[in-house]
Write a protein that holds these residues in place. Structure first.
Motif, PDB file in Angstrom:
ATOM      1  N   UNK A 206       0.828  -1.206   0.000  1.00 35.21           N
ATOM      2  CA  UNK A 206       0.000   0.000   0.000  1.00 35.21           C
ATOM      3  C   UNK A 206       0.865   1.261   0.000  1.00 35.21           C
ATOM      4  N   UNK A 207       1.970   1.196   0.760  1.00 34.71           N
ATOM      5  CA  UNK A 207       2.877   2.340   0.807  1.00 34.71           C
ATOM      6  C   UNK A 207       3.475   2.593  -0.582  1.00 34.71           C
ATOM      7  N   UNK A 215      -3.009  11.653  -7.489  1.00 35.70           N
ATOM      8  CA  UNK A 215      -3.734  12.244  -6.365  1.00 35.70           C
ATOM      9  C   UNK A 215      -4.980  11.451  -6.000  1.00 35.70           C
ATOM     10  N   UNK A 216      -5.676  10.936  -6.996  1.00 38.34           N
ATOM     11  CA  UNK A 216      -6.892  10.160  -6.732  1.00 38.34           C
ATOM     12  C   UNK A 216      -6.574   8.880  -5.981  1.00 38.34           C
ATOM     13  N   UNK A 217      -5.523   8.183  -6.438  1.00 38.45           N
ATOM     14  CA  UNK A 217      -5.105   6.943  -5.781  1.00 38.45           C
ATOM     15  C   UNK A 217      -4.686   7.209  -4.345  1.00 38.45           C
ATOM     16  N   UNK A 218      -3.938   8.269  -4.148  1.00 42.14           N
ATOM     17  CA  UNK A 218      -3.484   8.604  -2.800  1.00 42.14           C
ATOM     18  C   UNK A 218      -4.669   8.912  -1.884  1.00 42.14           C
ATOM     19  N   UNK A 219      -5.679   9.623  -2.422  1.00 40.24           N
ATOM     20  CA  UNK A 219      -6.844   9.968  -1.611  1.00 40.24           C
ATOM     21  C   UNK A 219      -7.625   8.715  -1.227  1.00 40.24           C
ATOM     22  N   UNK A 220      -7.772   7.769  -2.169  1.00 39.49           N
ATOM     23  CA  UNK A 220      -8.507   6.528  -1.904  1.00 39.49           C
ATOM     24  C   UNK A 220      -7.796   5.694  -0.838  1.00 39.49           C
ATOM     25  N   UNK A 221      -6.478   5.618  -0.939  1.00 41.87           N
ATOM     26  CA  UNK A 221      -5.706   4.831   0.037  1.00 41.87           C
ATOM     27  C   UNK A 221      -5.790   5.489   1.411  1.00 41.87           C
ATOM     28  N   UNK A 222      -5.693   6.816   1.442  1.00 45.85           N
ATOM     29  CA  UNK A 222      -5.763   7.526   2.720  1.00 45.85           C
ATOM     30  C   UNK A 222      -7.119   7.330   3.376  1.00 45.85           C
ATOM     31  N   UNK A 223      -8.218   7.369   2.565  1.00 49.14           N
ATOM     32  CA  UNK A 223      -9.554   7.155   3.107  1.00 49.14           C
ATOM     33  C   UNK A 223      -9.712   5.728   3.637  1.00 49.14           C
ATOM     34  N   UNK A 224      -9.193   4.756   2.881  1.00 51.46           N
ATOM     35  CA  UNK A 224      -9.299   3.356   3.314  1.00 51.46           C
ATOM     36  C   UNK A 224      -8.518   3.141   4.604  1.00 51.46           C
ATOM     37  N   UNK A 225      -7.368   3.764   4.711  1.00 50.05           N
ATOM     38  CA  UNK A 225      -6.547   3.620   5.913  1.00 50.05           C
ATOM     39  C   UNK A 225      -7.248   4.246   7.110  1.00 50.05           C
TER      40      UNK A 225
END
Length: 231
Positions: A206-207, A215-225
């Motif tokens: 994930x990291x 930016x979209x991918x980073x936002x999705x991962x941050x929300x899931x985390x």
């Protein structure tokens, strides 16, 4: 203990150190948590073993000397000869750019019993068998690097065997055994460590996705985390 600290601090002077000291250093190396400390203690143990082997007494002197510390353990299996097999667990090794030497202490061995020692080689392993004293002492090593089997040999002296192996490539070996090399690599490789821990493997993946994503991918991962942390 204070005694062990004093031993380690004075390793440059090997006078008076014994096989038992080498075994203690090897034991401490096995407990070390960092690769640097493990390598330091292993090198110290090798130095002590080499020093002890070099000072081994002649057969006549050995008759009046105290019995050396055994380097084997309780029998674990029966050899083809019908004798129990005793694995050799303590040895020392040294190297030049072209050769590797292994020094093995076998207390009961005499020069006249040289025929009782058999050593076989493959391109990446060696196996020593010494039959006598009611058992077969065995040292089998999967080597960290390749050797040239036909250019390997061994010498038998009272109480010890010296195995000399020609390296296939003239280079310094970081480790003698394949197991030691693999463990050292794993200790320095986060990805290898993650293989042993599924959770760590997922986190690393994930990291990596986050670091390389848009930016979209980073936002999705941050929300899931964030959601996983709140549940």
């Amino acid at each position: 203990s204070n005694q062990v600290r004093i031993r380690v601090q004075s390793l440059m002077d090997l006078t008076g150190l014994t096989t038992q000291d080498a075994e203690e250093l090897a034991r401490l190396a096995g407990l070390a948590q960092t690769a640097a400390v493990k390598a330091l203690l292993s090198k110290a143990a090798n130095a002590v073993q080499i020093s002890v082997a070099a000072k081994a007494p002649s057969p006549a002197a050995a008759a009046s000397a105290p019995a050396p510390v055994p380097t084997t353990r309780t029998p674990t299996a029966a050899a083809s000869s019908g004798k129990p097999t005793l694995p050799i667990t303590t040895y020392a090794w040294d190297q030049t750019s072209g050769n590797v030497k292994i020094y093995v202490t076998i207390p009961w061995l005499t020069e006249s019993a040289a025929e009782a020692v058999k050593v076989s080689y493959t391109s990446n392993s060696m196996r020593l068998e010494a039959s006598g004293d009611g058992a077969v002492n065995v040292l089998a090593i999967a080597l960290a690097e390749d050797i040239v089997p036909e250019d390997c040999s061994h010498k038998v002296r009272a109480g010890r065997v010296t195995v000399s192996m020609k390296k296939k490539a003239a280079q310094n070996w970081s480790h003698l055994t394949a197991k030691e090399k693999s463990e050292a690599k794993k200790s320095l490789d986060p990805a290898a460590k993650a293989d042993d821990d599924p959770a760590a493997s997922i986190m690393n993946m994930m990291k990596d996705m986050y670091d390389k994503g848009d930016d979209t991918t980073k936002r999705m991962i941050a929300e899931a985390w964030t959601k996983s942390r709140s549940t």
